[in-house]
Design a protein around this motif. Structure first.
Motif, PDB file in Angstrom:
ATOM      1  N   LYS A   1      44.118  47.307  42.884  1.00  0.00           N
ATOM      2  CA  LYS A   1      44.056  48.202  41.732  1.00  0.00           C
ATOM      3  C   LYS A   1      42.627  48.689  41.448  1.00  0.00           C
ATOM      4  CE  LYS A   1      48.162  46.506  39.293  1.00  0.00           C
ATOM      5  NZ  LYS A   1      48.684  46.015  38.002  1.00  0.00           N
ATOM      6  N   MET A   2      41.645  48.078  42.087  1.00  0.00           N
ATOM      7  CA  MET A   2      40.266  48.499  41.873  1.00  0.00           C
ATOM      8  C   MET A   2      40.061  49.929  42.393  1.00  0.00           C
ATOM      9  SD  MET A   2      38.403  46.072  40.481  1.00  0.00           S
ATOM     10  CE  MET A   2      38.581  44.319  40.095  1.00  0.00           C
ATOM     11  N   ASN A   3      39.337  50.739  41.627  1.00  0.00           N
ATOM     12  CA  ASN A   3      39.044  52.097  42.071  1.00  0.00           C
ATOM     13  C   ASN A   3      38.079  52.115  43.252  1.00  0.00           C
ATOM     14  OD1 ASN A   3      39.169  52.417  38.700  1.00  0.00           O
ATOM     15  ND2 ASN A   3      40.504  53.719  39.923  1.00  0.00           N
TER      16      ASN A   3
ATOM     17  N   ILE B   1      35.416  48.392  40.070  1.00  0.00           N
ATOM     18  CA  ILE B   1      35.735  49.117  38.833  1.00  0.00           C
ATOM     19  C   ILE B   1      37.251  49.200  38.682  1.00  0.00           C
ATOM     20  CG2 ILE B   1      35.744  51.385  37.720  1.00  0.00           C
ATOM     21  CD1 ILE B   1      32.955  51.829  38.523  1.00  0.00           C
ATOM     22  N   TYR B   2      37.706  48.847  37.496  1.00  0.00           N
ATOM     23  CA  TYR B   2      39.126  48.987  37.159  1.00  0.00           C
ATOM     24  C   TYR B   2      39.229  49.354  35.685  1.00  0.00           C
ATOM     25  CZ  TYR B   2      43.907  47.778  35.896  1.00  0.00           C
ATOM     26  OH  TYR B   2      45.191  47.818  35.405  1.00  0.00           O
ATOM     27  N   ASN B   3      39.970  50.398  35.402  1.00  0.00           N
ATOM     28  CA  ASN B   3      40.194  50.830  34.015  1.00  0.00           C
ATOM     29  C   ASN B   3      38.865  51.065  33.296  1.00  0.00           C
ATOM     30  OD1 ASN B   3      41.823  51.571  31.848  1.00  0.00           O
ATOM     31  ND2 ASN B   3      41.989  49.470  31.055  1.00  0.00           N
ATOM     32  N   ASN B   4      37.920  51.659  34.037  1.00  0.00           N
ATOM     33  CA  ASN B   4      36.596  52.002  33.515  1.00  0.00           C
ATOM     34  C   ASN B   4      35.774  50.783  33.098  1.00  0.00           C
ATOM     35  OD1 ASN B   4      37.042  54.786  33.840  1.00  0.00           O
ATOM     36  ND2 ASN B   4      38.088  54.897  31.853  1.00  0.00           N
TER      37      ASN B   4
ATOM     38  N   GLU C   1      22.155  46.434  30.101  1.00  0.00           N
ATOM     39  CA  GLU C   1      22.515  45.752  28.862  1.00  0.00           C
ATOM     40  C   GLU C   1      23.565  46.484  28.031  1.00  0.00           C
ATOM     41  OE1 GLU C   1      22.536  44.547  24.721  1.00  0.00           O
ATOM     42  OE2 GLU C   1      21.934  46.503  25.527  1.00  0.00           O
ATOM     43  N   PRO C   2      23.507  47.820  27.866  1.00  0.00           N
ATOM     44  CA  PRO C   2      24.530  48.478  27.038  1.00  0.00           C
ATOM     45  C   PRO C   2      25.951  48.264  27.538  1.00  0.00           C
ATOM     46  CG  PRO C   2      22.657  49.930  27.348  1.00  0.00           C
ATOM     47  CD  PRO C   2      22.446  48.763  28.260  1.00  0.00           C
ATOM     48  N   ASP C   3      26.143  48.260  28.848  1.00  0.00           N
ATOM     49  CA  ASP C   3      27.487  48.002  29.381  1.00  0.00           C
ATOM     50  C   ASP C   3      27.969  46.618  28.971  1.00  0.00           C
ATOM     51  OD1 ASP C   3      28.426  50.079  31.804  1.00  0.00           O
ATOM     52  OD2 ASP C   3      26.301  50.151  31.312  1.00  0.00           O
ATOM     53  N   TYR C   4      27.046  45.636  28.999  1.00  0.00           N
ATOM     54  CA  TYR C   4      27.406  44.277  28.597  1.00  0.00           C
ATOM     55  C   TYR C   4      27.711  44.212  27.102  1.00  0.00           C
ATOM     56  CZ  TYR C   4      26.253  41.854  32.973  1.00  0.00           C
ATOM     57  OH  TYR C   4      26.259  41.391  34.263  1.00  0.00           O
ATOM     58  N   SER C   5      26.803  44.707  26.284  1.00  0.00           N
ATOM     59  CA  SER C   5      26.966  44.575  24.833  1.00  0.00           C
ATOM     60  C   SER C   5      28.121  45.413  24.303  1.00  0.00           C
ATOM     61  CB  SER C   5      25.664  44.962  24.116  1.00  0.00           C
ATOM     62  OG  SER C   5      25.280  46.280  24.433  1.00  0.00           O
ATOM     63  N   ASN C   6      28.502  46.483  25.019  1.00  0.00           N
ATOM     64  CA  ASN C   6      29.613  47.331  24.592  1.00  0.00           C
ATOM     65  C   ASN C   6      30.963  46.870  25.132  1.00  0.00           C
ATOM     66  OD1 ASN C   6      27.916  49.037  23.145  1.00  0.00           O
ATOM     67  ND2 ASN C   6      27.536  50.366  24.916  1.00  0.00           N
ATOM     68  N   GLY C   7      30.954  45.725  25.836  1.00  0.00           N
ATOM     69  CA  GLY C   7      32.223  45.172  26.315  1.00  0.00           C
ATOM     70  C   GLY C   7      32.743  45.801  27.587  1.00  0.00           C
ATOM     71  N   GLY C   8      31.855  46.402  28.377  1.00  0.00           N
ATOM     72  CA  GLY C   8      32.287  47.088  29.589  1.00  0.00           C
ATOM     73  C   GLY C   8      32.187  46.260  30.855  1.00  0.00           C
TER      74      GLY C   8
ATOM     75  N   PRO D   1      42.390  56.529  43.436  1.00  0.00           N
ATOM     76  CA  PRO D   1      42.245  55.478  44.436  1.00  0.00           C
ATOM     77  C   PRO D   1      43.173  55.706  45.613  1.00  0.00           C
ATOM     78  CG  PRO D   1      43.423  54.676  42.502  1.00  0.00           C
ATOM     79  CD  PRO D   1      42.906  56.030  42.154  1.00  0.00           C
ATOM     80  N   VAL D   2      42.637  55.509  46.779  1.00  0.00           N
ATOM     81  CA  VAL D   2      43.420  55.657  47.991  1.00  0.00           C
ATOM     82  C   VAL D   2      43.782  54.271  48.481  1.00  0.00           C
ATOM     83  CG1 VAL D   2      43.454  56.509  50.353  1.00  0.00           C
ATOM     84  CG2 VAL D   2      42.250  57.805  48.583  1.00  0.00           C
TER      85      VAL D   2
END
Length: 522
Positions: A334-336, A362-365, A447-454, A509-510
């Protein structure tokens, strides 16, 4: 930087000696019968021994773990004991003072070497036992005058019976510690870890070699008691390496006596719904549950678990523990896109001696850390790991591998070819041709990806030592850091190419059969 240790002030030591003398006076009118009765009782009971001869420390009875350790050390002339006790549970008092005097009382001590973080630290520790031997009148009355000459200030003194006491730092050699015909038969390594050395595996290895080499072999062949006392402040600390179980489920060093004690008895611990400790029975009656919980609250969860429970989670200043979200990972199909980034490191760099490979998808952004390889090892080991990852993938899943351009040299290529021939499998690794901005800036931009829950981590890998080491490196990134950064550098590279290959607006995804053509096999 570790806090500097300075030698104890002499006036402070004199005040301590006066306290020893005043608290262990001999009764003026005591008869020989009463004295003999006391000696006999105290030689049988360690708790009575402590309460009679060390009143300044005996505001409470010894805990069971104190007594068990003292008796085990007395019984086994060749014991290697690790006393992994919680902070403020009298590790130094027992290992450095009372247990060696317990051995003297039983006629079992021929010499003692005390190892600390450095020579000043060791001398400070040695000063307490000199004070007891020189000024503890009751002990001298019952077991004979002890102190003869020398001084803890020089890290070297001797008793009337020729028992030598020597202080050394963790990087000093204790060779030549014998005094006349008496070779030391007791060594204690006390609180030898600090917050700097635990992040330098090469220095840890060097100290371990000094302990098990020069120090251990300075002791008598006829009997060599060695005691390591401290609490586990990191999974790769000197103490942890002496135990041996630096990795979860790892085997302990063969034949050791290991006494591991937390502030609360493990089977009695009560937690709330958030996993926080809210109840339990203290391991030592000297403390109440309220006192322990209050100290834990003031120190904060991470430090409290480290100092009281030997759980060595690192708290970051930029990349907080709360940012590391562990979850059941979606199926790889399922990973992009999945990217693996290899940072081989510069071998001679003070802060970069790890080989780091981090696998991200990456999955579901959301970014998912799938697996981690973070080790001090040869290049070939990293390439074997990468090939094994590929071989274990489902047929319809592939990894895009990258390596930094500056590392493409003859050594790297030769190591890769050796492993490919060995495993009959060819790796396709692309080169990261970027002209990179400052490394610190690149890593902090995550850091923003981490702190924003990504960002999420594969829960199946939570206890994997490579995952732990990699994440600890990331948590230690802060202004002015001097810790290894190979893993977060690999993370940043993987993230760059995840975004490069994945456009959420247009990417589909292929999924199909992953074919391995003849060009990928030898």
């Amino acid at each position: 930087m570790a806090e500097a240790i300075t030698k104890r002030d002499y006036k402070e030591w004199e005040a301590f000696c006066e306290k020893v003398q005043n608290s262990n006076a001999v009764k003026f009118n005591e008869g020989k019968k009463d004295q003999d009765k006391r000696i006999k009782r105290c030689l049988k009971s360690y708790n009575d021994f402590v309460k009679e001869y060390f009143k300044q420390y005996a505001d409470h009875d010894c805990a069971d773990f104190h007594i068990r350790a003292a008796n085990a050390i007395l019984k086994d002339k060749d014991i290697l004991a690790v006393l992994e006790w919680a902070r403020e549970h009298a590790k130094s008092v027992h290992a450095c003072i009372i247990i060696p005097m317990w051995l003297i009382a039983h006629g079992e001590l021929t010499g003692m070497i005390l190892m600390g973080k450095n020579n000043d630290d060791a001398c400070n520790l040695l000063s307490d036992i000199q004070a007891q031997l020189q000024f503890n009148e009751l002990f001298a009355h019952d077991f004979g005058k002890q102190y003869n000459f020398g001084s803890w200030e020089d890290g070297d003194f001797t008793t009337v019976d020729g028992i030598r006491f020597l202080a050394v730092g963790r990087n000093q050699s204790p060779r030549g510690a014998r005094k006349g015909e008496k070779r030391p038969n007791y060594a204690v390594i006390d609180d030898i870890d600090d917050d700097e050395i635990i992040y330098n595996p090469k220095r840890v290895d060097k100290v371990i070699r000094n302990i098990m080499g020069a120090l251990y072999f300075a002791l008598s062949i006829k009997g060599a008691r060695m005691v390591v006392a401290g609490n586990r402040i990191h999974h790769n600390s000197i103490l942890a390496n002496m135990v041996g179980d630096t990795k979860k489920g790892g085997k302990k060093r063969e034949g050791i006596y290991h006494s591991k004690v937390c502030a609360l008895k493990q089977k009695t611990i009560v937690r709330n719904t958030d996993g926080q400790i809210i109840g339990g029975t203290p391991s030592w009656s000297r403390y109440t549950l309220k006192q322990i919980l209050e100290k834990m609250k003031k120190a904060g969860h991470v430090l409290a678990m480290q100092e009281f429970f030997h759980q060595t989670e690192v708290e970051g200043k930029i990349f907080k523990n709360a940012y590391f979200r562990w979850a059941r990972m979606p199926r790889l199909q399922k990973m992009n896109v999945i990217v693996g980034y290899f940072d081989p490191s510069f071998v001679n760099s003070a802060t970069s001696d790890y080989k780091a490979v981090r696998l991200w998808g990456i999955y579901n952004n959301k970014k998912w850390c799938i697996k981690s390889f973070v080790r001090r090892c040869e290049l070939e080991e990293a390439f074997r790991w990468m090939i094994q990852v590929e071989k274990n993938l489902p047929n319809n899943v592939a990894v895009i591998w990258y390596i930094e351009k500056q590392f493409i040299n003859k050594t790297i290529k030769r190591s890769q070819r050796i492993v490919e021939r060995e495993l009959k499998y060819k790796l396709n690794i692309q080169t990261d041709h970027r002209i990179k901005p400052n490394k610190y800036t690149r890593m902090v931009r995550m850091e923003p990806d981490y702190s924003n829950g990504g960002v999420y981590y594969n829960a199946d890998e939570k206890d994997d030592p490579d995952m732990i080491d990699g994440n600890d490196q990331l948590k230690q990134i802060e202004p002015g850091y001097n810790t290894p950064d190979d893993s977060p550098d690999a993370d940043e590279g993987a993230w760059y190419y995840l975004d490069f290959h994945y456009d959420e607006e247009s990417f589909d995804p292929v999924i199909g059969e992953r074919e391995i053509d003849e060009d990928r096999r030898y």
